[in-house]
Design a protein around this motif. Structure first.
Motif, PDB file in Angstrom:
ATOM      1  N   ARG A  61       8.765   0.324  -1.106  1.00 49.61           N
ATOM      2  CA  ARG A  61       9.191  -0.001   0.261  1.00 49.61           C
ATOM      3  C   ARG A  61       7.927   0.011   1.102  1.00 49.61           C
ATOM      4  NH1 ARG A  61      11.397   2.379   5.210  1.00 49.61           N
ATOM      5  NH2 ARG A  61      13.007   0.975   6.031  1.00 49.61           N
ATOM      6  N   SER A  62       7.467  -1.175   1.452  1.00 45.40           N
ATOM      7  CA  SER A  62       6.192  -1.319   2.160  1.00 45.40           C
ATOM      8  C   SER A  62       6.388  -1.385   3.665  1.00 45.40           C
ATOM      9  CB  SER A  62       5.467  -2.582   1.698  1.00 45.40           C
ATOM     10  OG  SER A  62       5.033  -2.454   0.379  1.00 45.40           O
ATOM     11  N   ARG A  63       5.414  -0.855   4.343  1.00 46.55           N
ATOM     12  CA  ARG A  63       5.400  -0.879   5.815  1.00 46.55           C
ATOM     13  C   ARG A  63       4.327  -1.865   6.259  1.00 46.55           C
ATOM     14  NH1 ARG A  63       2.146   2.616   9.131  1.00 46.55           N
ATOM     15  NH2 ARG A  63       2.800   2.569  11.332  1.00 46.55           N
ATOM     16  N   PHE A  64       4.667  -2.698   7.230  1.00 47.21           N
ATOM     17  CA  PHE A  64       3.757  -3.721   7.738  1.00 47.21           C
ATOM     18  C   PHE A  64       3.617  -3.579   9.257  1.00 47.21           C
ATOM     19  CE2 PHE A  64       5.809  -5.301   3.952  1.00 47.21           C
ATOM     20  CZ  PHE A  64       4.764  -5.822   3.196  1.00 47.21           C
ATOM     21  N   LEU A  65       2.447  -3.945   9.746  1.00 48.22           N
ATOM     22  CA  LEU A  65       2.187  -3.925  11.182  1.00 48.22           C
ATOM     23  C   LEU A  65       1.699  -5.299  11.627  1.00 48.22           C
ATOM     24  CD1 LEU A  65       0.361  -0.474  11.515  1.00 48.22           C
ATOM     25  CD2 LEU A  65       2.718  -1.013  12.169  1.00 48.22           C
ATOM     26  N   ARG A  66       2.107  -5.676  12.836  1.00 50.61           N
ATOM     27  CA  ARG A  66       1.720  -6.985  13.373  1.00 50.61           C
ATOM     28  C   ARG A  66       0.727  -6.822  14.510  1.00 50.61           C
ATOM     29  NH1 ARG A  66       6.415 -10.894  15.374  1.00 50.61           N
ATOM     30  NH2 ARG A  66       6.810  -9.097  16.726  1.00 50.61           N
ATOM     31  N   VAL A 117      -2.153 -17.973   9.194  1.00 50.75           N
ATOM     32  CA  VAL A 117      -2.022 -16.515   9.146  1.00 50.75           C
ATOM     33  C   VAL A 117      -0.653 -16.134   8.597  1.00 50.75           C
ATOM     34  CG1 VAL A 117      -3.594 -16.223  11.088  1.00 50.75           C
ATOM     35  CG2 VAL A 117      -1.114 -16.343  11.513  1.00 50.75           C
ATOM     36  N   CYS A 118      -0.518 -14.879   8.222  1.00 51.32           N
ATOM     37  CA  CYS A 118       0.773 -14.362   7.745  1.00 51.32           C
ATOM     38  C   CYS A 118       1.675 -14.133   8.949  1.00 51.32           C
ATOM     39  CB  CYS A 118       0.568 -13.062   6.976  1.00 51.32           C
ATOM     40  SG  CYS A 118      -0.300 -13.256   5.404  1.00 51.32           S
ATOM     41  N   SER A 119       2.584 -15.057   9.183  1.00 51.01           N
ATOM     42  CA  SER A 119       3.459 -14.960  10.352  1.00 51.01           C
ATOM     43  C   SER A 119       4.708 -14.131  10.063  1.00 51.01           C
ATOM     44  CB  SER A 119       3.867 -16.358  10.824  1.00 51.01           C
ATOM     45  OG  SER A 119       4.520 -17.066   9.782  1.00 51.01           O
ATOM     46  N   THR A 120       4.913 -13.743   8.810  1.00 46.59           N
ATOM     47  CA  THR A 120       6.032 -12.880   8.450  1.00 46.59           C
ATOM     48  C   THR A 120       5.546 -11.794   7.485  1.00 46.59           C
ATOM     49  OG1 THR A 120       6.728 -14.094   6.465  1.00 46.59           O
ATOM     50  CG2 THR A 120       7.580 -14.864   8.584  1.00 46.59           C
ATOM     51  N   MET A 121       6.346 -10.747   7.358  1.00 44.91           N
ATOM     52  CA  MET A 121       6.008  -9.691   6.402  1.00 44.91           C
ATOM     53  C   MET A 121       6.061 -10.214   4.966  1.00 44.91           C
ATOM     54  SD  MET A 121       7.999  -6.427   8.082  1.00 44.91           S
ATOM     55  CE  MET A 121       9.365  -7.338   8.819  1.00 44.91           C
ATOM     56  N   VAL A 128       9.645  -3.922   4.022  1.00 42.54           N
ATOM     57  CA  VAL A 128      10.246  -4.767   2.989  1.00 42.54           C
ATOM     58  C   VAL A 128      10.323  -3.966   1.697  1.00 42.54           C
ATOM     59  CG1 VAL A 128      10.080  -6.870   1.605  1.00 42.54           C
ATOM     60  CG2 VAL A 128       9.317  -6.900   3.988  1.00 42.54           C
ATOM     61  N   GLN A 129      11.499  -3.959   1.098  1.00 41.38           N
ATOM     62  CA  GLN A 129      11.691  -3.352  -0.222  1.00 41.38           C
ATOM     63  C   GLN A 129      11.517  -4.453  -1.264  1.00 41.38           C
ATOM     64  OE1 GLN A 129      12.699  -0.015  -0.845  1.00 41.38           O
ATOM     65  NE2 GLN A 129      12.477  -0.377  -3.056  1.00 41.38           N
ATOM     66  N   PHE A 130      10.777  -4.174  -2.326  1.00 41.56           N
ATOM     67  CA  PHE A 130      10.580  -5.202  -3.350  1.00 41.56           C
ATOM     68  C   PHE A 130      10.360  -4.554  -4.705  1.00 41.56           C
ATOM     69  CE2 PHE A 130       6.388  -4.097  -1.855  1.00 41.56           C
ATOM     70  CZ  PHE A 130       5.611  -4.063  -3.001  1.00 41.56           C
ATOM     71  N   LYS A 131      10.424  -5.379  -5.744  1.00 43.04           N
ATOM     72  CA  LYS A 131      10.179  -4.906  -7.109  1.00 43.04           C
ATOM     73  C   LYS A 131       9.200  -5.836  -7.806  1.00 43.04           C
ATOM     74  CE  LYS A 131      13.329  -5.296 -10.414  1.00 43.04           C
ATOM     75  NZ  LYS A 131      14.548  -5.049 -11.231  1.00 43.04           N
ATOM     76  N   VAL A 132       8.297  -5.253  -8.566  1.00 45.34           N
ATOM     77  CA  VAL A 132       7.321  -6.014  -9.346  1.00 45.34           C
ATOM     78  C   VAL A 132       7.476  -5.644 -10.811  1.00 45.34           C
ATOM     79  CG1 VAL A 132       4.858  -6.209  -9.876  1.00 45.34           C
ATOM     80  CG2 VAL A 132       5.633  -6.334  -7.520  1.00 45.34           C
ATOM     81  N   SER A 176       1.275   0.616   4.650  1.00 42.51           N
ATOM     82  CA  SER A 176       1.557   1.734   3.743  1.00 42.51           C
ATOM     83  C   SER A 176       2.800   1.415   2.927  1.00 42.51           C
ATOM     84  CB  SER A 176       1.771   3.045   4.526  1.00 42.51           C
ATOM     85  OG  SER A 176       2.904   2.940   5.376  1.00 42.51           O
ATOM     86  N   GLY A 177       3.174   2.350   2.038  1.00 38.89           N
ATOM     87  CA  GLY A 177       4.371   2.124   1.245  1.00 38.89           C
ATOM     88  C   GLY A 177       4.672   3.277   0.309  1.00 38.89           C
ATOM     89  N   ASP A 178       5.913   3.357  -0.150  1.00 35.91           N
ATOM     90  CA  ASP A 178       6.347   4.349  -1.130  1.00 35.91           C
ATOM     91  C   ASP A 178       6.641   3.642  -2.440  1.00 35.91           C
ATOM     92  OD1 ASP A 178       6.192   6.494   0.621  1.00 35.91           O
ATOM     93  OD2 ASP A 178       8.238   6.221   1.342  1.00 35.91           O
ATOM     94  N   VAL A 179       5.959   4.078  -3.500  1.00 36.32           N
ATOM     95  CA  VAL A 179       6.101   3.457  -4.817  1.00 36.32           C
ATOM     96  C   VAL A 179       7.051   4.270  -5.678  1.00 36.32           C
ATOM     97  CG1 VAL A 179       4.875   2.699  -6.890  1.00 36.32           C
ATOM     98  CG2 VAL A 179       3.736   2.594  -4.662  1.00 36.32           C
ATOM     99  N   ARG A 180       8.011   3.588  -6.318  1.00 34.68           N
ATOM    100  CA  ARG A 180       8.949   4.249  -7.219  1.00 34.68           C
ATOM    101  C   ARG A 180       9.065   3.463  -8.518  1.00 34.68           C
ATOM    102  NH1 ARG A 180      12.382   7.975  -4.436  1.00 34.68           N
ATOM    103  NH2 ARG A 180      11.914   8.004  -2.204  1.00 34.68           N
ATOM    104  N   SER A 181       9.392   4.159  -9.587  1.00 35.12           N
ATOM    105  CA  SER A 181       9.543   3.534 -10.896  1.00 35.12           C
ATOM    106  C   SER A 181      11.000   3.238 -11.176  1.00 35.12           C
ATOM    107  CB  SER A 181       8.987   4.462 -11.984  1.00 35.12           C
ATOM    108  OG  SER A 181       9.390   4.004 -13.259  1.00 35.12           O
ATOM    109  N   GLY A 182      11.238   2.154 -11.938  1.00 37.46           N
ATOM    110  CA  GLY A 182      12.589   1.823 -12.340  1.00 37.46           C
ATOM    111  C   GLY A 182      12.980   2.447 -13.667  1.00 37.46           C
ATOM    112  N   VAL A 183      12.109   3.280 -14.219  1.00 40.65           N
ATOM    113  CA  VAL A 183      12.386   3.914 -15.496  1.00 40.65           C
ATOM    114  C   VAL A 183      13.454   4.983 -15.332  1.00 40.65           C
ATOM    115  CG1 VAL A 183      11.405   5.338 -17.338  1.00 40.65           C
ATOM    116  CG2 VAL A 183      10.082   3.450 -16.381  1.00 40.65           C
ATOM    117  N   ALA A 184      14.402   5.050 -16.281  1.00 35.70           N
ATOM    118  CA  ALA A 184      15.494   6.015 -16.205  1.00 35.70           C
ATOM    119  C   ALA A 184      14.950   7.430 -16.055  1.00 35.70           C
ATOM    120  CB  ALA A 184      16.352   5.926 -17.466  1.00 35.70           C
ATOM    121  N   GLY A 185      15.502   8.136 -15.071  1.00 33.65           N
ATOM    122  CA  GLY A 185      15.074   9.506 -14.817  1.00 33.65           C
ATOM    123  C   GLY A 185      14.013   9.617 -13.743  1.00 33.65           C
TER     124      GLY A 185
END
Length: 240
Positions: A207-212, A111-115, A187-191, A223-232
């Protein structure tokens, strides 16, 4: 701006957000004007609603064939997993083989033991089109969650697996545990994605939200908030 779903961890956000920042149309088949407005389709000769034959009407009211079970539906879907997947580098970019990284999670051997386990394994699942795993690791409180798993799987197959993009890399950040609730974290991450059509790369952050589940010790995506790295657009939340 309204965006459906979330990145790795939702259903269609990367494709939506990437198409937005690149200002290209989404790879979703448009509905006809009539269907958008809820109008009945017109017949070929320009008439209105086409009458069903008596036999067709009787057939539609019968029991018919039973719906296919989820496993049969999933078996009909294409994947992007290579033939000898276990020997390949894991798509999540950990540097390990798939067999030593996300493979055991995808097969239910652990199982996923960590986020971070959830984050990496879901990224790999999207990369190789493992629809069942995406559903299995979505928390029931997530807005992408659906009770009808067959319908959910079909929707993911049709529009939610980012078929217009190549998955270039995942850059996970540190885990942040909620000080007041050990069963919630972030967890904050970039793809980075690359469009198959023109090779243009797009960075999407979330920035994703995880529940255990304390009874199992396993984490899932909520859940999570999606943001773009594009200028502006750095401070623009794309999925609310």
């Amino acid at each position: 701006m309204t965006m459906k779903g979330l990145l790795v961890l939702g259903s269609v956000a990367i494709e939506v957000a990437a198409a937005f920042v690149a200002q290209r149309p989404l790879s979703l088949a448009p509905l006809s004007r009539g269907r958008r407005l809820g109008l009945p389709p017109l017949s070929a000769n320009g008439g209105g609603k086409k009458k069903k034959s008596k036999r067709a009407a009787q057939t539609s009211k019968g029991f018919g064939a039973p719906p296919l079970p989820l496993d049969d539906v999933l078996a009909a879907f294409k994947t992007r997993a290579p033939e000898n997947a276990d020997a390949e580098p894991c798509p999540c970019g950990s540097g390990e083989s798939y067999a030593g990284c996300c493979g055991p999670l995808h097969r239910g051997e652990r199982v996923c033991s960590t986020m971070t386990d959830v984050l990496r394994s879901r990224y790999s699942a999207f990369s190789w089109r493992n629809i069942k795993y995406v559903m299995d690791t979505t928390h029931e409180t997530c807005r992408d969650y659906r009770e009808d798993r067959v319908a959910w799987a079909k929707d993911l197959h049709k529009t939610g697996m980012f078929d217009s993009f190549e998955f270039v890399k995942l850059e996970p950040g540190l885990e942040e545990l909620n000080e007041d609730d050990e069963n919630e974290g972030f967890v904050q991450f970039k793809v980075t994605l690359r469009a198959k059509e023109d090779g243009q790369e797009t960075d999407i952050s979330e920035r994703s939200r995880f529940l255990r589940d304390p009874s199992k010790g396993s984490w899932s995506y909520a859940s999570g908030d999606v943001r773009s790295g594009v200028a502006g657009l750095e401070d623009t939340t794309l999925n609310v």
